[in-house]
Motif scaffolding. Structure first.
Motif, PDB file in Angstrom:
ATOM      1  N   ILE A 191       0.835  -1.202   0.000  1.00 12.11           N
ATOM      2  CA  ILE A 191       0.000   0.000   0.000  1.00 12.11           C
ATOM      3  C   ILE A 191       0.865   1.244   0.000  1.00 12.11           C
ATOM      4  O   ILE A 191       0.603   2.229  -0.746  1.00 12.11           O
ATOM      5  N   ARG A 192       1.909   1.198   0.807  1.00  6.34           N
ATOM      6  CA  ARG A 192       2.803   2.365   0.864  1.00  6.34           C
ATOM      7  C   ARG A 192       3.507   2.561  -0.499  1.00  6.34           C
ATOM      8  O   ARG A 192       3.659   3.695  -0.990  1.00  6.34           O
ATOM      9  N   ALA A 193       3.918   1.411  -1.087  1.00  5.22           N
ATOM     10  CA  ALA A 193       4.586   1.523  -2.409  1.00  5.22           C
ATOM     11  C   ALA A 193       3.624   2.077  -3.456  1.00  5.22           C
ATOM     12  O   ALA A 193       4.001   2.913  -4.314  1.00  5.22           O
ATOM     13  N   LYS A 222       1.726   6.414  -6.782  1.00  5.92           N
ATOM     14  CA  LYS A 222       0.710   7.415  -7.129  1.00  5.92           C
ATOM     15  C   LYS A 222       1.232   8.807  -6.900  1.00  5.92           C
ATOM     16  O   LYS A 222       0.945   9.727  -7.699  1.00  5.92           O
ATOM     17  N   GLN A 223       1.983   8.969  -5.817  1.00  5.23           N
ATOM     18  CA  GLN A 223       2.528  10.284  -5.519  1.00  5.23           C
ATOM     19  C   GLN A 223       3.518  10.726  -6.602  1.00  5.23           C
ATOM     20  O   GLN A 223       3.505  11.899  -7.060  1.00  5.23           O
ATOM     21  N   ARG A 224       4.326   9.735  -7.044  1.00  2.00           N
ATOM     22  CA  ARG A 224       5.290  10.083  -8.106  1.00  2.00           C
ATOM     23  C   ARG A 224       4.563  10.394  -9.416  1.00  2.00           C
ATOM     24  O   ARG A 224       4.923  11.349 -10.133  1.00  2.00           O
ATOM     25  N   ALA A 245       4.699  13.758 -11.295  1.00  2.00           N
ATOM     26  CA  ALA A 245       5.115  13.841 -12.727  1.00  2.00           C
ATOM     27  C   ALA A 245       4.038  14.556 -13.557  1.00  2.00           C
ATOM     28  O   ALA A 245       4.330  15.364 -14.466  1.00  2.00           O
ATOM     29  N   ALA A 246       2.761  14.251 -13.267  1.00  2.23           N
ATOM     30  CA  ALA A 246       1.656  14.892 -13.988  1.00  2.23           C
ATOM     31  C   ALA A 246       1.662  16.393 -13.716  1.00  2.23           C
ATOM     32  O   ALA A 246       1.439  17.223 -14.634  1.00  2.23           O
ATOM     33  N   ASN A 247       1.870  16.726 -12.459  1.00  2.00           N
ATOM     34  CA  ASN A 247       1.906  18.133 -12.086  1.00  2.00           C
ATOM     35  C   ASN A 247       3.056  18.834 -12.814  1.00  2.00           C
ATOM     36  O   ASN A 247       2.916  19.998 -13.284  1.00  2.00           O
ATOM     37  N   GLU A 248       4.190  18.148 -12.848  1.00  5.85           N
ATOM     38  CA  GLU A 248       5.337  18.741 -13.531  1.00  5.85           C
ATOM     39  C   GLU A 248       5.034  18.900 -15.028  1.00  5.85           C
ATOM     40  O   GLU A 248       5.420  19.909 -15.688  1.00  5.85           O
TER      41      GLU A 248
END
Length: 431
Positions: free
Chosen positions: A394-396, A401-403, A407-410
């Motif tokens: 779950i953490r991975a 998802k965070q990455r 990346a999407a935000n970037e």
């Protein structure tokens, strides 16, 4: 009143013992009913049935074999009615206490008025208040005067049980006159027959008490009023036991149940016991203080002479039988003890088997509990590991998802910058 040192020294030990008892310092005598009495007040023990005394109080009591005879005294009552009795001083196993045991033969009062045999063998009844005139064997010798024997049991109206009242018949020597001297030298056949036939039931008894106690006063007085004519002492290595003495008294008493004035009277009773003891215990030493045993007014009283060997034979047979009985009893006790030991061993073995089974069951239960605990721990650890792995996944996933979000935000930011740059270029070109 003159001061008598002898009486003082006799009474001093008893006074000291009483003082110790009052201070509760003196130990109690052993619990042997047929020998010792308690320290407290009370009377001496009187056993009118020697067989009962021996069988119930002495014979089968092991402690009586540890009570040893210190000395034996032959006493003679010379004032009034002539009487002889025997006294045994017996020490307790711890040698602290001494028992006085007096054995004597008396003429029974119950049949002193019984029948007598006349020379022809016919029975005659003698009145209880009339003293029978009976010559002794002493009167049958050629040089002795005629003897008149009077039975105190027949003549006395008293119902007391003292040694004096129930002792052998009174023997009185009648002085012969010169005229009858020749006649007295030849006693008649009638006198001889009557003398030898007079008899009654013997009344043998035993008296005992602890020396120095209140109960022994009367017995000590009885001995002090008589004359000790002989003493028999034993070596410390070979002393008769109270059990042996009681057996001898019982055998002698039952050997001749009849009191015969010219054979089995009190003198015969004491003499037989003395002679048997001297034969059985050869290291014993006799001290004769006065040569008056078996004599009455200077004349010797006849006794039955073949009794000593008979008593010895019966005593040896009795001791062998008693020893065999003791051995049988010991073997029976040993067998019983062995059976009890086997039962104890079997019970212990059964208890050991039960304990082993219980321990095995306990070990199996502990092993099962440990196995269950281990399985539980393993399951918990597996669940914990799975939980950790799931959490790790779950953490991975969250990190992924965070990455991706980052990346999407970037990418969005980059597109925005490109869009703004394009807008800025378009506005410049229009100008």
């Amino acid at each position: 009143m003159a001061f008598n040192k002898g009486i003082l020294f006799k009474k001093l030990p008893r006074f000291l013992q009483r003082l110790l008892r009052m201070l509760r310092i003196a130990p109690e005598p052993p619990k042997v009913l047929g020998l010792f009495t308690e320290n407290g007040r009370g009377n001496h023990l009187d056993f009118p049935e020697i067989g009962v005394w021996y069988s119930t109080s002495i014979r089968d009591k092991p402690i009586t074999r540890e009570c040893l005879v210190i000395e034996v005294g032959w006493y003679k009552k010379e004032n009034g009615v002539k009487h002889e009795f025997i006294r045994f001083d017996i020490s307790s196993p711890d040698t602290v206490h001494t028992a006085i045991v007096i054995a004597e033969r008396l003429a029974s009062r119950s049949d002193s008025s019984g029948s007598q045999q006349d020379p022809q063998g016919a029975a005659q009844t003698t009145n209880a208040t009339t003293s029978p005139v009976i010559p002794t064997d002493a009167a049958m010798s050629s040089d002795t005067p005629q003897v008149v024997v009077t039975s105190p049991d027949a003549a006395s109206e008293s119902t007391g049980s003292s040694a004096e009242e129930n002792s052998p018949p009174v023997v009185k020597a009648a002085k012969p006159s010169r005229k009858s001297k020749r006649k007295l030298k030849r006693p008649s056949v009638m006198s001889s027959a009557v003398s030898k036939s007079w008899e009654c039931n013997a009344r043998d008894r035993v008296l005992c008490a602890t020396l120095g106690s209140t109960a022994s006063v009367e017995l000590e007085t009885m001995c002090n009023e008589a004359t000790r004519i002989s003493t028999l002492k034993f070596s410390e290595e070979a002393r008769p036991s109270a059990n042996q003495i009681a057996n001898l008294i019982f055998i002698t008493s039952t050997l001749e149940p009849k009191y015969r004035v010219n054979g089995t009277q009190c003198y015969w009773f004491v003499e037989t016991l003395f002679e048997v003891l001297k034969i059985l215990f050869k290291d014993s030493k006799q001290d004769i203080m006065r040569d008056s045993a078996g004599k009455c007014y200077g004349m010797t009283i006849n006794t039955k002479k073949d009794s000593v060997q008979t008593v010895l034979d019966r005593y040896n047979d009795s001791e062998r039988a008693l020893l065999e009985e003791i051995n049988q009893k010991r073997r029976a006790e040993q067998q019983t003890e062995e059976e009890r030991q086997r039962e104890r061993e079997e019970r212990q073995a059964a208890e050991e088997r039960a304990r082993t089974a219980e321990e095995r069951t306990q070990a199996e239960r502990l092993a099962a509990e440990e196995r269950i605990q281990a399985e539980r721990r393993a399951a918990e650890e597996r669940i914990q590991a799975e939980r950790r792995a799931a959490e790790e996944k779950i953490r991975a996933a969250e990190e992924e998802k965070q990455r991706e979000r980052q990346a999407a935000n970037e990418e969005i930011a980059k597109l925005r910058r490109q869009l703004e740059a394009a807008r800025a270029g378009a506005s410049t070109s229009q100008v």
